[in-house]
Scaffold this motif. Structure first.
Motif, PDB file in Angstrom:
ATOM      1  N   MET A   1       1.073  -0.761   0.097  1.00 33.23           N
ATOM      2  CA  MET A   1       0.028  -0.280  -0.021  1.00 33.23           C
ATOM      3  C   MET A   1       0.497   1.720   0.269  1.00 33.23           C
ATOM      4  SD  MET A   1      -3.150   0.842  -0.184  1.00 33.23           S
ATOM      5  CE  MET A   1      -4.237   2.588   0.436  1.00 33.23           C
ATOM      6  N   LYS A   2       1.867   0.935   1.056  1.00 29.37           N
ATOM      7  CA  LYS A   2       2.931   2.495   0.800  1.00 29.37           C
ATOM      8  C   LYS A   2       3.516   2.560  -0.928  1.00 29.37           C
ATOM      9  CE  LYS A   2       5.266   3.786   5.047  1.00 29.37           C
ATOM     10  NZ  LYS A   2       5.944   3.207   5.711  1.00 29.37           N
ATOM     11  N   ASN A   3       3.774   1.613  -1.182  1.00 27.05           N
ATOM     12  CA  ASN A   3       4.636   1.875  -2.964  1.00 27.05           C
ATOM     13  C   ASN A   3       3.409   2.316  -3.749  1.00 27.05           C
ATOM     14  OD1 ASN A   3       7.102   1.106  -1.566  1.00 27.05           O
ATOM     15  ND2 ASN A   3       6.086  -1.256  -2.702  1.00 27.05           N
ATOM     16  N   ILE A   4       2.284   1.637  -3.449  1.00 20.52           N
ATOM     17  CA  ILE A   4       1.174   2.094  -4.065  1.00 20.52           C
ATOM     18  C   ILE A   4       1.091   4.071  -4.123  1.00 20.52           C
ATOM     19  CG2 ILE A   4      -1.389   2.266  -4.817  1.00 20.52           C
ATOM     20  CD1 ILE A   4      -1.388  -0.802  -4.283  1.00 20.52           C
ATOM     21  N   MET A   5       1.440   4.304  -2.865  1.00 25.48           N
ATOM     22  CA  MET A   5       0.675   5.570  -2.590  1.00 25.48           C
ATOM     23  C   MET A   5       2.398   6.860  -3.171  1.00 25.48           C
ATOM     24  SD  MET A   5      -2.052   6.013  -1.715  1.00 25.48           S
ATOM     25  CE  MET A   5      -2.122   7.545  -0.440  1.00 25.48           C
ATOM     26  N   LYS A   6       3.078   5.975  -2.792  1.00 23.09           N
ATOM     27  CA  LYS A   6       4.206   6.685  -3.389  1.00 23.09           C
ATOM     28  C   LYS A   6       4.654   6.892  -5.134  1.00 23.09           C
ATOM     29  CE  LYS A   6       7.815   5.494   0.307  1.00 23.09           C
ATOM     30  NZ  LYS A   6       8.723   4.667   0.943  1.00 23.09           N
ATOM     31  N   SER A   7       4.017   5.296  -5.470  1.00 20.79           N
ATOM     32  CA  SER A   7       3.901   5.643  -6.647  1.00 20.79           C
ATOM     33  C   SER A   7       3.008   6.547  -7.221  1.00 20.79           C
ATOM     34  CB  SER A   7       3.739   4.515  -7.825  1.00 20.79           C
ATOM     35  OG  SER A   7       4.484   3.446  -7.321  1.00 20.79           O
ATOM     36  N   LEU A   8       2.277   7.314  -6.496  1.00 20.08           N
ATOM     37  CA  LEU A   8       1.131   7.940  -7.577  1.00 20.08           C
ATOM     38  C   LEU A   8       1.427   9.032  -7.010  1.00 20.08           C
ATOM     39  CD1 LEU A   8      -2.133   7.543  -8.283  1.00 20.08           C
ATOM     40  CD2 LEU A   8      -2.538   7.819  -6.086  1.00 20.08           C
ATOM     41  N   ALA A   9       2.061   9.012  -6.168  1.00 17.56           N
ATOM     42  CA  ALA A   9       2.701  10.961  -5.397  1.00 17.56           C
ATOM     43  C   ALA A   9       3.578  11.163  -6.360  1.00 17.56           C
ATOM     44  CB  ALA A   9       3.181  11.030  -4.455  1.00 17.56           C
ATOM     45  N   VAL A  10       4.085  10.458  -7.558  1.00 21.60           N
ATOM     46  CA  VAL A  10       5.701  10.651  -8.153  1.00 21.60           C
ATOM     47  C   VAL A  10       4.446  10.923  -9.655  1.00 21.60           C
ATOM     48  CG1 VAL A  10       7.798   9.415  -9.317  1.00 21.60           C
ATOM     49  CG2 VAL A  10       8.010   9.563  -6.893  1.00 21.60           C
ATOM     50  N   ILE A  11       4.101  10.303  -9.532  1.00 23.49           N
ATOM     51  CA  ILE A  11       2.845  10.365 -11.004  1.00 23.49           C
ATOM     52  C   ILE A  11       2.747  11.718 -10.914  1.00 23.49           C
ATOM     53  CG2 ILE A  11       1.228   9.583 -12.771  1.00 23.49           C
ATOM     54  CD1 ILE A  11       2.249   6.789 -11.812  1.00 23.49           C
ATOM     55  N   ILE A  12       1.790  12.029 -10.263  1.00 22.60           N
ATOM     56  CA  ILE A  12       1.008  12.892  -9.910  1.00 22.60           C
ATOM     57  C   ILE A  12       1.965  14.320 -10.065  1.00 22.60           C
ATOM     58  CG2 ILE A  12      -0.272  14.546  -8.651  1.00 22.60           C
ATOM     59  CD1 ILE A  12      -2.203  11.679  -7.541  1.00 22.60           C
ATOM     60  N   ALA A  13       3.311  14.008  -9.063  1.00 27.66           N
ATOM     61  CA  ALA A  13       4.077  15.549  -9.285  1.00 27.66           C
ATOM     62  C   ALA A  13       4.474  15.468 -10.579  1.00 27.66           C
ATOM     63  CB  ALA A  13       5.526  15.160  -8.425  1.00 27.66           C
ATOM     64  N   ALA A  14       4.931  14.909 -11.647  1.00 23.94           N
ATOM     65  CA  ALA A  14       5.700  14.507 -12.137  1.00 23.94           C
ATOM     66  C   ALA A  14       4.892  14.943 -13.801  1.00 23.94           C
ATOM     67  CB  ALA A  14       6.000  13.539 -12.840  1.00 23.94           C
ATOM     68  N   ALA A  15       3.210  14.692 -13.584  1.00 23.05           N
ATOM     69  CA  ALA A  15       2.034  15.081 -14.288  1.00 23.05           C
ATOM     70  C   ALA A  15       1.862  16.791 -14.356  1.00 23.05           C
ATOM     71  CB  ALA A  15       1.075  14.359 -14.540  1.00 23.05           C
ATOM     72  N   THR A  16       2.164  16.711 -13.265  1.00 24.79           N
ATOM     73  CA  THR A  16       1.341  18.469 -12.907  1.00 24.79           C
ATOM     74  C   THR A  16       1.990  20.050 -13.290  1.00 24.79           C
ATOM     75  OG1 THR A  16       1.019  17.913 -10.457  1.00 24.79           O
ATOM     76  CG2 THR A  16       1.560  20.910 -11.382  1.00 24.79           C
ATOM     77  N   PRO A  17       3.434  19.722 -14.241  1.00 25.33           N
ATOM     78  CA  PRO A  17       3.888  20.682 -15.168  1.00 25.33           C
ATOM     79  C   PRO A  17       3.265  20.744 -16.496  1.00 25.33           C
ATOM     80  CG  PRO A  17       6.081  20.041 -14.155  1.00 25.33           C
ATOM     81  CD  PRO A  17       4.490  18.729 -13.537  1.00 25.33           C
ATOM     82  N   ALA A  18       2.978  19.798 -16.923  1.00 25.66           N
ATOM     83  CA  ALA A  18       2.369  19.650 -18.616  1.00 25.66           C
ATOM     84  C   ALA A  18       0.664  20.444 -18.411  1.00 25.66           C
ATOM     85  CB  ALA A  18       1.743  18.095 -18.199  1.00 25.66           C
ATOM     86  N   PHE A  19       0.212  20.377 -17.438  1.00 31.19           N
ATOM     87  CA  PHE A  19      -1.229  21.503 -17.421  1.00 31.19           C
ATOM     88  C   PHE A  19      -1.034  22.780 -17.347  1.00 31.19           C
ATOM     89  CE2 PHE A  19      -2.184  17.164 -14.961  1.00 31.19           C
ATOM     90  CZ  PHE A  19      -3.166  16.728 -16.220  1.00 31.19           C
ATOM     91  N   ALA A  20       0.274  23.331 -17.038  1.00 33.69           N
ATOM     92  CA  ALA A  20       0.386  24.340 -16.857  1.00 33.69           C
ATOM     93  C   ALA A  20       1.569  25.093 -18.185  1.00 33.69           C
ATOM     94  CB  ALA A  20       1.986  24.652 -15.831  1.00 33.69           C
ATOM     95  N   THR A  21       1.373  24.549 -19.190  1.00 39.07           N
ATOM     96  CA  THR A  21       1.757  25.096 -20.227  1.00 39.07           C
ATOM     97  C   THR A  21       0.345  25.609 -21.082  1.00 39.07           C
ATOM     98  OG1 THR A  21       0.546  23.066 -21.555  1.00 39.07           O
ATOM     99  CG2 THR A  21       3.101  22.846 -21.049  1.00 39.07           C
ATOM    100  N   GLY A  22      -0.624  25.834 -21.083  1.00 42.44           N
ATOM    101  CA  GLY A  22      -1.636  26.900 -21.384  1.00 42.44           C
ATOM    102  C   GLY A  22      -1.713  27.090 -22.711  1.00 42.44           C
ATOM    103  N   ASP A  23      -1.306  26.105 -23.487  1.00 41.80           N
ATOM    104  CA  ASP A  23      -2.278  25.941 -24.862  1.00 41.80           C
ATOM    105  C   ASP A  23      -3.456  25.065 -25.122  1.00 41.80           C
ATOM    106  OD1 ASP A  23       0.719  24.071 -25.444  1.00 41.80           O
ATOM    107  OD2 ASP A  23      -0.938  22.833 -24.806  1.00 41.80           O
ATOM    108  N   GLY A  24      -4.499  25.148 -24.337  1.00 39.81           N
ATOM    109  CA  GLY A  24      -4.919  24.073 -23.752  1.00 39.81           C
ATOM    110  C   GLY A  24      -6.728  24.972 -24.956  1.00 39.81           C
TER     111      GLY A  24
END
Length: 71
Positions: A1-24
């Motif tokens: 369960m701990k590994n899943i939470m860590k993996s999910l946190a890393v994926i969310i942290a890595a995907a956040t800059p993709a939404f900041a580009t603004g060309d949507g």
């Protein structure tokens, strides 16, 4: 369960800059234009009475002496 939470946190942290580009989107839409138009109308309709008051103040300032009261 701990590994899943860590993996999910890393994926969310890595995907956040993709939404900041603004060309949507294409920029300003109809609602934004309507808002700016309404704001411009408010400014214009507040500017007209201000000019009338300024004219009255200048007229009173530069007019001759105060009129004598009627008896």
């Amino acid at each position: 369960m701990k590994n899943i939470m860590k993996s999910l946190a890393v994926i969310i942290a890595a995907a956040t800059p993709a939404f900041a580009t603004g060309d949507g989107g294409s920029g300003n839409g109809l609602l934004m234009s309507a808002f700016f138009g309404f704001a411009a109308l408010v400014i214009v309709f507040q500017f007209v009475p201000a000019l009338v008051l300024l004219g009255g103040m200048l007229k009173g300032l530069f007019s001759s002496a105060a009129p004598e009261p009627k008896k």
